[in-house]
Design a protein around this motif. Structure first.
Motif, PDB file in Angstrom:
ATOM      1  N   LEU A   1       0.971  -1.211  -0.041  1.00 32.87           N
ATOM      2  CA  LEU A   1       0.066   0.018   0.053  1.00 32.87           C
ATOM      3  C   LEU A   1       0.926   1.228   0.074  1.00 32.87           C
ATOM      4  N   SER A   2       0.576   2.406  -0.596  1.00 36.02           N
ATOM      5  CA  SER A   2       1.162   3.627  -0.825  1.00 36.02           C
ATOM      6  C   SER A   2       0.560   4.582  -0.214  1.00 36.02           C
ATOM      7  N   VAL A   3       1.010   5.498   0.449  1.00 39.75           N
ATOM      8  CA  VAL A   3       0.279   6.738   0.969  1.00 39.75           C
ATOM      9  C   VAL A   3       1.106   7.981   0.705  1.00 39.75           C
TER      10      VAL A   3
ATOM     11  N   GLN B   1       1.751  -1.734 -13.214  1.00 35.49           N
ATOM     12  CA  GLN B   1       1.079  -3.059 -13.268  1.00 35.49           C
ATOM     13  C   GLN B   1       1.792  -4.078 -12.932  1.00 35.49           C
ATOM     14  N   ASP B   2       3.275  -4.118 -12.987  1.00 35.91           N
ATOM     15  CA  ASP B   2       3.967  -5.256 -12.340  1.00 35.91           C
ATOM     16  C   ASP B   2       4.218  -5.022 -10.777  1.00 35.91           C
ATOM     17  N   SER B   3       3.813  -4.107 -10.214  1.00 38.41           N
ATOM     18  CA  SER B   3       4.154  -3.656  -8.976  1.00 38.41           C
ATOM     19  C   SER B   3       5.566  -3.278  -8.737  1.00 38.41           C
ATOM     20  N   ARG B   4       6.338  -3.093  -9.544  1.00 39.53           N
ATOM     21  CA  ARG B   4       7.809  -3.143  -9.484  1.00 39.53           C
ATOM     22  C   ARG B   4       8.121  -1.515  -9.053  1.00 39.53           C
ATOM     23  N   ALA B   5       7.083  -0.531  -9.307  1.00 44.88           N
ATOM     24  CA  ALA B   5       7.471   0.901  -9.052  1.00 44.88           C
ATOM     25  C   ALA B   5       6.108   1.530  -8.763  1.00 44.88           C
ATOM     26  N   LEU B   6       6.259   2.912  -8.225  1.00 38.57           N
ATOM     27  CA  LEU B   6       5.385   3.612  -7.754  1.00 38.57           C
ATOM     28  C   LEU B   6       5.545   5.131  -8.581  1.00 38.57           C
ATOM     29  N   VAL B   7       4.653   5.552  -9.167  1.00 33.62           N
ATOM     30  CA  VAL B   7       4.779   6.877  -9.830  1.00 33.62           C
ATOM     31  C   VAL B   7       3.871   7.716  -8.912  1.00 33.62           C
TER      32      VAL B   7
ATOM     33  N   ALA C   1       7.214  15.244 -10.804  1.00 33.94           N
ATOM     34  CA  ALA C   1       6.894  13.952 -10.880  1.00 33.94           C
ATOM     35  C   ALA C   1       8.166  13.090 -10.381  1.00 33.94           C
ATOM     36  N   ARG C   2       7.720  11.798  -9.614  1.00 33.28           N
ATOM     37  CA  ARG C   2       8.697  11.048  -9.180  1.00 33.28           C
ATOM     38  C   ARG C   2       8.439   9.349  -9.385  1.00 33.28           C
ATOM     39  N   VAL C   3       9.229   8.751  -9.630  1.00 32.00           N
ATOM     40  CA  VAL C   3       9.070   7.067  -9.597  1.00 32.00           C
ATOM     41  C   VAL C   3       9.988   6.557  -8.715  1.00 32.00           C
TER      42      VAL C   3
END
Length: 394
Positions: free
Chosen positions: A304-306, A342-348, A356-358
């Motif tokens: 989960l991300s906040v 989609q592959d849960s590897r990264a969060l934008v 913007a950040r990845v």
């Protein structure tokens, strides 16, 4: 002399307009994306075929935002940027920009099948299609306003929430006026239309199987809608000091799905977990002391991300509800949006400060050892040392 400012990391860029929406381009777009001519030639030589996509096919991100109406000089636009996983870097500038005129694209939903995306403008919603941009040197992806008019979403006022279900067969739209609408896609056949679902519709999400929609308003409880019968079947009560902010379903395994609601309380923000059979609350965990301004759940259900109003990003392990990583001041302004790949590897993530950040997700375990095992070993070593110094053990 003043202290020199540290340079921004390569996974953080500013794109010149306040950003309100961010998403990963569907894998169908990435895989089908035209390649630079030299890369395509190399791929053809290796594979012997012209149809095999290059391993170096770009990963596209799409953003929406702008300065709104008025004479601020800040344009309203849809932006495409590229992210390179190998170097953990975002493109310095958008690789494509589509001006929207005086209308601010405030919310955005990308169709999971790669058909295009829908944007919420101040009075109506517009449909945009992916478009190939061709030059002598390179072919790349772009966007264009579609000729398709969403008649049911013309002159409906500002829509604050937009989303497709997992297979892209339904579209939900929620308005500032409290109207909640669900349509079959692309026919736009009505599935649900509730004129006063909430005072204002703030957020909603489809269940993974597409049978239910949970919606949140500006006040009061959340509501659960059965999309087969087009009726509300449950109410999700909040505590006295709670304000529900965001909701997301997650598939924990083949049989079970769970609902998370990010809520703001007097003492901070928490994530509330709900059973999706009984629609009863089963847990609550405070995550941060600041207010939550963005929320996302990974496709594999593990994270989960906040995002907070202070610009921080917090990543939480869903199994233990423990904080896995924190990026302090990931953005200088409020985090307006975030979404896992989609592959849960990264969060934008993106912000009103135009940044913007990845964030690439790192595994908790390395070489079989977890953080908790390391802490336990340290505690045992300290205890042994103290016992030895006091003569308790020889």
């Amino acid at each position: 002399m003043g202290k020199a400012k540290n340079p921004d990391p390569p996974n953080y860029k500013k794109y010149g307009v306040p950003l309100y929406g961010a998403a990963w381009a569907p894998s169908t777009i990435i895989n089908d994306a035209p390649q630079p001519l030299d890369q395509k030639q190399e791929a053809d030589e290796v594979s012997g075929e012209g149809s095999t996509p290059s391993p170096a096919a770009p990963t596209y991100l799409v953003f929406c935002g702008g300065g709104g109406e008025g004479r601020s000089g800040i344009p309203n636009a849809l932006l495409l940027a590229e992210f390179d996983f190998a170097s953990n870097s975002l493109s310095d500038m958008p690789v494509f920009k589509l001006g929207i005129g005086a209308d601010l694209p405030y919310r955005m939903a990308v169709h999971p099948g790669g058909e295009g995306l829908i944007c919420s403008l101040p009075k109506s919603c517009k449909w945009f299609q992916w478009d190939e941009i061709k030059t002598e040197e390179v072919h790349k992806q772009g966007l264009k306003l579609s000729e398709k008019v969403l008649t049911h979403l013309e002159d409906v006022g500002q829509q604050l929430a937009l989303t497709f279900n997992n297979d892209g067969s339904m579209l939900a739209v929620g308005g500032e006026d409290g109207n909640l609408r669900v349509f079959k896609w692309p026919s736009m056949e009505n599935v649900l239309s509730e004129a006063q679902a909430h005072a204002t519709v703030k957020d909603f999400d489809f269940s993974p199987d597409g049978k239910f929609l949970v919606s949140l308003g500006s006040g009061g409880p959340g509501r659960v809608w059965d999309l087969t019968s087009s009726t509300a079947i449950a109410s999700l009560p909040k505590e006295n000091d709670e304000v529900f902010a965001f909701c997301r379903f997650s598939q924990t395994n083949v049989k079970n799905q769970v609902l998370y609601i990010a809520a703001v309380r007097d003492r901070g923000a928490c994530i509330v977990t709900w059973n999706t059979t009984t629609w009863k609350k089963v847990g609550s965990k405070q995550i941060v002391r600041d207010s939550i301004s963005a929320f996302s759940v990974s496709a594999d259900g593990k994270l989960l991300s906040v995002g907070t109003i202070q610009g921080d990003i917090v990543i939480v392990n869903s199994a233990s509800m423990q904080v896995q990583a924190v990026v302090r001041k990931a953005h200088l302004g409020i985090v307006t949006t975030m979404r896992f790949s989609q592959d849960s590897r990264a969060l934008v993530s993106a912000s009103m400060d135009s940044s913007a950040r990845v964030t690439v997700i790192k595994e908790m375990k390395k070489n079989g050892f977890s953080l908790w095992i390391i802490i336990f070993i340290i505690i045992v070593a300290i205890a042994a040392y103290l016992m030895k110094t006091k003569g308790i053990v020889p």
